[in-house]
Design a protein around this motif. Sequence first.
Motif, PDB file in Angstrom:
ATOM      1  N   LEU A 263       0.822  -1.210   0.000  1.00  0.00           N
ATOM      2  CA  LEU A 263       0.000   0.000   0.000  1.00  0.00           C
ATOM      3  C   LEU A 263       0.859   1.265   0.000  1.00  0.00           C
ATOM      4  N   LEU A 264       1.912   1.250   0.813  1.00  0.00           N
ATOM      5  CA  LEU A 264       2.816   2.405   0.850  1.00  0.00           C
ATOM      6  C   LEU A 264       3.459   2.640  -0.514  1.00  0.00           C
ATOM      7  N   ARG A 265       3.891   1.576  -1.159  1.00  0.00           N
ATOM      8  CA  ARG A 265       4.509   1.697  -2.485  1.00  0.00           C
ATOM      9  C   ARG A 265       3.498   2.197  -3.509  1.00  0.00           C
ATOM     10  N   PHE A 266       2.281   1.674  -3.432  1.00  0.00           N
ATOM     11  CA  PHE A 266       1.230   2.102  -4.373  1.00  0.00           C
ATOM     12  C   PHE A 266       0.934   3.590  -4.210  1.00  0.00           C
ATOM     13  N   ILE A 267       0.781   4.026  -2.964  1.00  0.00           N
ATOM     14  CA  ILE A 267       0.502   5.446  -2.692  1.00  0.00           C
ATOM     15  C   ILE A 267       1.673   6.315  -3.119  1.00  0.00           C
ATOM     16  N   TYR A 268       2.889   5.856  -2.814  1.00  0.00           N
ATOM     17  CA  TYR A 268       4.089   6.621  -3.182  1.00  0.00           C
ATOM     18  C   TYR A 268       4.180   6.781  -4.700  1.00  0.00           C
TER      19      TYR A 268
ATOM     20  N   ILE B 145      -1.112   9.227   4.596  1.00  0.00           N
ATOM     21  CA  ILE B 145      -2.300   8.726   3.902  1.00  0.00           C
ATOM     22  C   ILE B 145      -2.672   7.328   4.383  1.00  0.00           C
ATOM     23  N   ILE B 146      -1.660   6.460   4.540  1.00  0.00           N
ATOM     24  CA  ILE B 146      -1.969   5.089   4.977  1.00  0.00           C
ATOM     25  C   ILE B 146      -2.466   5.076   6.415  1.00  0.00           C
TER      26      ILE B 146
END
Length: 244
Positions: A11-16, A38-39
């Motif tokens: 999720l962090l990678r996707f948001i980043y 955001i997460i």
Amino acid sequence: MTYLAKILGYLLRFIYDFLANSSTEPQAVSFYALSIIIITVIIKFITIPITIKTQKSSQQMGELQPEVDKLKKKYGYDPKVLQEKTQQLYKEKGVSTMGCSSCLMVLVQFVILLALLRVIRQPNVYMFDSQAQFDSIARNFLWIKDLNLKDPLWYGLPLMTSLSQFGVTLFTTKTNKAQQNSQMASMNTMFLIMPLAYYFAFRSMAAALPLYWTLSSIIEIIFRFVMHFFFDKEKEKEKEEKSK
């Protein structure tokens, strides 16, 4: 824990990646910091059902406190009998004692915190393809140059974490009548001391962790305040309907 760390890392990678591909990175707050923020918001919204259940159960137990006090006077001579009668009362009224546990949300947050700690310690395993790729990104947040290092200020995020957690504990105990009996007094004292322990614990951790916990606690206070307001409104409506 590994499975949860993989989910958080993904999720962090996707948001980043979404932020990096859609806008220009601010100088004061990196995309990495924004991803953590955001997460944190996403996690709090996912755990809303637990918060609602806890708040409702606490309110119901508070309303039943006069009846519990009567049971104490009647069966106080035998703790075992008193416990059975109290549990029977809660069961008859449809109150879940598990949902009222003050430890529940703290436990959930600790599990997530430990998973997030894994992601931060091994970003090349859970978030990025390699350590070199992770080293190449900006990780600053306001006065903090690198969120994967501890906060350089003694009055920075760790202190904010302590104060915000104290706010959550104070608001919960002040609005929870079920926690105002003598049985819960020692537990309440412990929860008031814990924010101080958080400060010293987060002082030595990566700044990303107190950032997560501080924001999570602030959202918790806001949400609990809103729920308390609506629960009071519902209670007033019920009283009005009964009086008609």
